[in-house]
Design an enzyme around this catalytic site. Structure first.
Site, PDB file in Angstrom:
ATOM      1  N   GLU A 105       0.882  -1.172   0.000  1.00  0.00           N
ATOM      2  CA  GLU A 105       0.000   0.000   0.000  1.00  0.00           C
ATOM      3  C   GLU A 105       0.911   1.211   0.000  1.00  0.00           C
ATOM      4  OE1 GLU A 105      -3.074  -0.165  -0.461  1.00  0.00           O
ATOM      5  OE2 GLU A 105      -3.333  -2.307  -0.141  1.00  0.00           O
ATOM      6  N   CYS A 141      -2.039   9.019   4.012  1.00  0.00           N
ATOM      7  CA  CYS A 141      -1.975   8.639   2.590  1.00  0.00           C
ATOM      8  C   CYS A 141      -3.250   9.034   1.876  1.00  0.00           C
ATOM      9  CB  CYS A 141      -1.725   7.142   2.466  1.00  0.00           C
ATOM     10  SG  CYS A 141      -2.990   6.147   3.253  1.00  0.00           S
TER      11      CYS A 141
HETATM   12  P1  NAD Z   1       8.589   5.266   3.895  1.00  0.00           P
HETATM   13  O1  NAD Z   1       8.354   4.642   2.585  1.00  0.00           O
HETATM   14  O2  NAD Z   1       9.713   6.206   4.055  1.00  0.00           O
HETATM   15  O3  NAD Z   1       8.795   4.140   5.021  1.00  0.00           O
HETATM   16  C1  NAD Z   1       7.887   3.055   5.172  1.00  0.00           C
HETATM   17  C2  NAD Z   1       8.642   1.891   5.795  1.00  0.00           C
HETATM   18  O4  NAD Z   1       9.637   1.460   4.853  1.00  0.00           O
HETATM   19  C3  NAD Z   1       9.407   2.239   7.062  1.00  0.00           C
HETATM   20  O5  NAD Z   1       9.437   1.107   7.896  1.00  0.00           O
HETATM   21  C4  NAD Z   1      10.797   2.588   6.550  1.00  0.00           C
HETATM   22  O6  NAD Z   1      11.806   2.404   7.525  1.00  0.00           O
HETATM   23  C5  NAD Z   1      10.964   1.643   5.381  1.00  0.00           C
HETATM   24  N1  NAD Z   1      11.752   2.222   4.284  1.00  0.00           N
HETATM   25  C6  NAD Z   1      12.037   3.522   4.029  1.00  0.00           C
HETATM   26  N2  NAD Z   1      12.784   3.641   2.909  1.00  0.00           N
HETATM   27  C7  NAD Z   1      12.964   2.385   2.443  1.00  0.00           C
HETATM   28  C8  NAD Z   1      13.650   1.839   1.329  1.00  0.00           C
HETATM   29  N3  NAD Z   1      14.299   2.604   0.463  1.00  0.00           N
HETATM   30  N4  NAD Z   1      13.645   0.506   1.171  1.00  0.00           N
HETATM   31  C9  NAD Z   1      12.969  -0.300   2.039  1.00  0.00           C
HETATM   32  N5  NAD Z   1      12.312   0.161   3.109  1.00  0.00           N
HETATM   33  C10 NAD Z   1      12.305   1.482   3.312  1.00  0.00           C
HETATM   34  O7  NAD Z   1       7.216   5.949   4.320  1.00  0.00           O
HETATM   35  P2  NAD Z   1       6.906   6.776   5.634  1.00  0.00           P
HETATM   36  O8  NAD Z   1       7.543   8.123   5.538  1.00  0.00           O
HETATM   37  O9  NAD Z   1       7.151   5.943   6.835  1.00  0.00           O
HETATM   38  O10 NAD Z   1       5.324   6.915   5.478  1.00  0.00           O
HETATM   39  C11 NAD Z   1       4.741   7.808   4.598  1.00  0.00           C
HETATM   40  C12 NAD Z   1       4.472   7.176   3.244  1.00  0.00           C
HETATM   41  O11 NAD Z   1       3.673   6.009   3.405  1.00  0.00           O
HETATM   42  C13 NAD Z   1       3.668   8.099   2.351  1.00  0.00           C
HETATM   43  O12 NAD Z   1       4.107   7.971   1.034  1.00  0.00           O
HETATM   44  C14 NAD Z   1       2.255   7.583   2.517  1.00  0.00           C
HETATM   45  O13 NAD Z   1       1.377   7.910   1.460  1.00  0.00           O
HETATM   46  C15 NAD Z   1       2.500   6.111   2.612  1.00  0.00           C
HETATM   47  N6  NAD Z   1       1.382   5.471   3.293  1.00  0.00           N
HETATM   48  C16 NAD Z   1       0.554   4.705   2.529  1.00  0.00           C
HETATM   49  C17 NAD Z   1      -0.551   4.120   3.125  1.00  0.00           C
HETATM   50  C18 NAD Z   1      -1.476   3.256   2.329  1.00  0.00           C
HETATM   51  O14 NAD Z   1      -2.170   2.453   2.934  1.00  0.00           O
HETATM   52  N7  NAD Z   1      -1.519   3.377   1.019  1.00  0.00           N
HETATM   53  C19 NAD Z   1      -0.802   4.304   4.489  1.00  0.00           C
HETATM   54  C20 NAD Z   1       0.089   5.085   5.230  1.00  0.00           C
HETATM   55  C21 NAD Z   1       1.183   5.663   4.622  1.00  0.00           C
END
Ligand code: NAD
Length: 671
Positions: free
Chosen positions: A438, A472
């Site tokens: 997601e 999101c």
């Molecule tokens: P993020 O992608 O930076 O991090 C999400 C998770 O992935 C964290 O555990 C992080 O440590 C890890 N991560 C970060 N960079 C990574 C990489 N390069 N490779 C592998 N893992 C990695 O996101 P965030 O800042 O924690 O959250 C915000 C983002 O999440 C926004 O883009 C938001 O839209 C999205 N989000 C989506 C939903 C949904 O259900 N569609 C819900 C909540 C948040």
């Protein structure tokens, strides 16, 4: 041959205007330059050697790399503005500028002797691009016997997946990847983190202490001078141990009765109810979620656990023909990677169905909310989860990569940004692991001329800016019919002014701070860039003076934006909305659909035909056609289209599709 010296030097690679102008650089150029400038200042303050590697091609392009000549696009021509570094990174007297035409900085024969003459044994490399010239510089330094450290947050790439593969490949061979803060702390011989008892992992039901000093530093969003948590970073050894524990516990768990597995989820829901107050306080304290949204999140988490219990009780083998059925089997060990903005409901929404269907779990929580993660694990243990069934490994991107790569992890469930999704999808593809992801949203609301404009403005101000736009599902683009655009703009600005910006701990607060000062500064830079490109800032977009000690930003509305510009195309994940004027219904649809994402869209009109037409043609996994706030139901499929998701939807009935494997059984149906 090992280098004799022990001094540390900094090598900045290709931090030049033409390379920084790449539109898909991750992190973006402003962020990269700011971080590189801070690292450079730290080396200069300590009088440590600094070298720059710059690409320089003859002014007529004649000696450019052949593939650049073929493309007739030759950057960094001598004497051009594109060849220059940004002012903040300009070399000063006493620093070497190595010249290169191809990839390798050490191709300039002066670099190696210059470093050796200064007693350098350790080389810190930063710059762009990670998958190309940074990689080459690392390999060349490694071959020459330097101990190489890459400043992990000060390297950029326009190809995130290629960058991550490069990072993993180099980390396995030639370089350590450390955050700039770690590197600077080590220059002074300081341990990087005072641990304050935070574990690096929970394995087999017990906390694990960290092996070394690497950690993620999270500052209080409401007081950015205050360090809230220093979270140790788990690496492949902890991930492997966690996966081993999960695998061992999962075998017995999968053989247990459905009633026992569903019972665990009901008991966990009860524990979540019991921990409600503490979880709300942690959400307010750790990620600055305004109190009423925090309360809603904890309630939703318990609902996810209860709905998963119902699903597990009712999902069974499906008879497809006499003597043939389709049975649902567990996947094995599932890797779960979750974001910081819903650090309670999203993990429960994944762990509950994973465990309920008989899987073990290795969970990589977001490092911004370690308290929430620990309390969830404690609640699960009290609910009766067998030791080792659900394990957690703390850390950031590299820990998530280790989870994806771990051979015992059979499938990965991720919620995060689309950039993270792209990288995780690549890692899963490599091992042919199923992925349910997601991802981000750049959501549009279409407002037609016959809508109740005042009501739509009030609803959409909340939808765009509640929790500082860090949902999101937040609306980021207002696509408004031309004939009412001026009136709607004024009403929306008025509704935005009425929002309460302030302390997330207060019940009435709508907009708390952003998660970090770094994030706020990147958003400020994006607004400034949009303004330079001709956007009009209708309201907000500045740091509120009375709240400058935290990461607050006054909610911003931008108008007159180019639909192709970054501010319209990318997910800001911040309190920033853009107003786009639509000539007619089809233009509104084209604007709404004209971005890479496809998570949420809403329609504001009193015309049922327009509503039906838009509802059917909007490219979004979640469409809101009724007025009022969007309340995501825990039983409904949660799904992003296009760059907003991969794999089956999550929640409700749809969870069975990802957390089980279907098996065709010829013979008696399994009980
Ligand atoms: P993020 O992608 O930076 O991090 C999400 C998770 O992935 C964290 O555990 C992080 O440590 C890890 N991560 C970060 N960079 C990574 C990489 N390069 N490779 C592998 N893992 C990695 O996101 P965030 O800042 O924690 O959250 C915000 C983002 O999440 C926004 O883009 C938001 O839209 C999205 N989000 C989506 C939903 C949904 O259900 N569609 C819900 C909540 C948040």
């Amino acid at each position: 041959m090992a280098a004799a010296g022990a001094r540390t030097a900094l090598l900045l690679v290709d931090l030049q205007a033409d390379f920084l102008a790449h539109p898909r650089l991750v992190p973006d150029a402003d962020t990269l330059v700011a971080r590189a400038a801070a690292l450079l200042a730290a080396f200069r303050e300590r009088a440590l050697p600094v070298a720059h590697a710059h690409t320089w091609v003859a002014a007529d392009g004649a000696d450019a790399m052949p593939h650049w000549r073929r493309r007739a696009a030759t950057p960094c021509r001598e004497g051009s503005a594109g060849a220059a570094p940004p002012a903040a990174l300009a070399p000063i007297a006493g620093e070497l500028v190595a010249r290169k035409r191809f990839y390798g900085a050490f191709g300039d024969a002066r670099l190696d002797p210059w470093l050796r003459a200064r007693g350098v044994g350790r080389l810190v490399v930063a710059g762009c691009h990670l998958q190309a010239c940074v990689r080459q510089a690392v390999l060349e330094a490694y071959e020459r016997g330097y101990q190489v450290v890459v400043a992990d947050d000060v390297v950029a790439t326009p190809e995130p997946l290629h960058g991550e593969l490069t990072r993993a490949w180099l980390a396995d061979r030639a370089a350590d990847f450390l955050a700039a803060a770690e590197i600077v702390a080590a220059l002074d011989g300081k341990p990087s983190a005072a641990r304050e008892g935070l574990p690096v992992a929970w394995i087999g039901g017990a906390p694990r202490t960290a092996r070394d000093g690497a950690c993620f530093v999270h500052r209080d969003p409401c007081d950015t001078a205050r360090v809230l948590a220093e979270v140790p970073l788990a690496g492949p050894p902890e991930v492997a141990e966690a996966a081993l524990a999960a695998e061992a516990a999962q075998r017995a768990w999968a053989a247990d009765t459905v009633q026992r597995r569903a019972g665990l989820l009901d008991a966990w829901a009860a524990e979540l109810d019991a921990d409600r107050e503490r979880l709300v306080e942690l959400l307010v304290g750790e990620v600055a979620k305004p109190r009423r949204f925090a309360e809603e999140e904890v309630g939703r988490a318990a609902a996810h656990a209860r709905i998963a219990a119902e699903l597990v009780r009712t999902a069974g083998p499906l008879a497809v023909a006499p003597g043939v059925c389709a049975a649902l089997r567990p996947v094995g060990v599932v890797g779960v990677v979750t974001p910081w903005n819903n650090p309670v409901a999203i993990p429960v929404g994944k762990l509950a169905p994973a465990l309920g269907f008989g899987n073990g779990v290795v969970w990589k929580p977001a490092p911004h909310a370690p308290g929430c993660a620990q309390l969830l694990l404690e609640g699960l243990a009290r609910a009766g989860a067998p030791a080792g069934l659900a394990n957690a490994v703390f850390g950031a991107a590299a820990t998530a990569h280790a989870v994806c790569r771990e051979s015992r992890v059979a499938a990965v469930a991720l919620t995060g940004s689309s950039e993270t999704g792209r990288v995780v999808a690549g890692l899963c593809a490599e091992a042919l692991k199923p992925l349910q992801a997601e991802l981000g949203g750049n959501n549009a609301a279409i407002v037609l001329a016959d809508a109740d404009l005042a009501a739509a403005a009030a609803d959409l101000a909340q939808a765009a800016f509640g929790f500082a736009g860090q949902r999101c599902t937040a609306i980021r683009r207002l696509v408004v019919a031309a004939e009412v655009a001026g009136r709607f703009e004024a009403l929306f600005a008025e509704a935005t002014r009425a929002l309460r910006v302030g302390d997330p701990g207060e019940a009435a607060t709508d907009v708390g701070p952003l998660v970090s000062a770094d994030k706020r500064d990147r958003v400020l830079a994006a607004i400034e860039r949009a303004r330079r490109e001709g956007a009009r800032v209708v309201i907000g977009g500045e740091v509120p003076r009375r709240l400058a000690h935290g990461a607050w930003l006054v909610p911003a509305l931008l108008a007159d934006v180019d639909p192709a510009s970054a501010i319209a195309q990318e997910e800001s994940f911040a309190p920033v909305a853009v107003l786009q004027v639509a000539r007619d219904l089809e233009h509104a649809l084209a604007l709404a659909n004209g971005v890479p994402h496809g998570l949420v869209a809403s329609v504001h009109t009193s015309d049922p035909c327009a509503r039906a037409r838009l509802g059917a043609a909007l490219e979004a996994g979640i469409v809101q056609l009724a007025p009022g706030p969007l309340r995501i139901h825990p039983r409904a499929p949660f799904v992003g289209w296009k760059a907003s998701g991969l794999g089956p939807p999550e929640h409700g009935l749809w969870d069975a599709a990802f957390y089980t494997r279907t098996q065709a059984v010829y013979g008696p149906a399994p009980c």
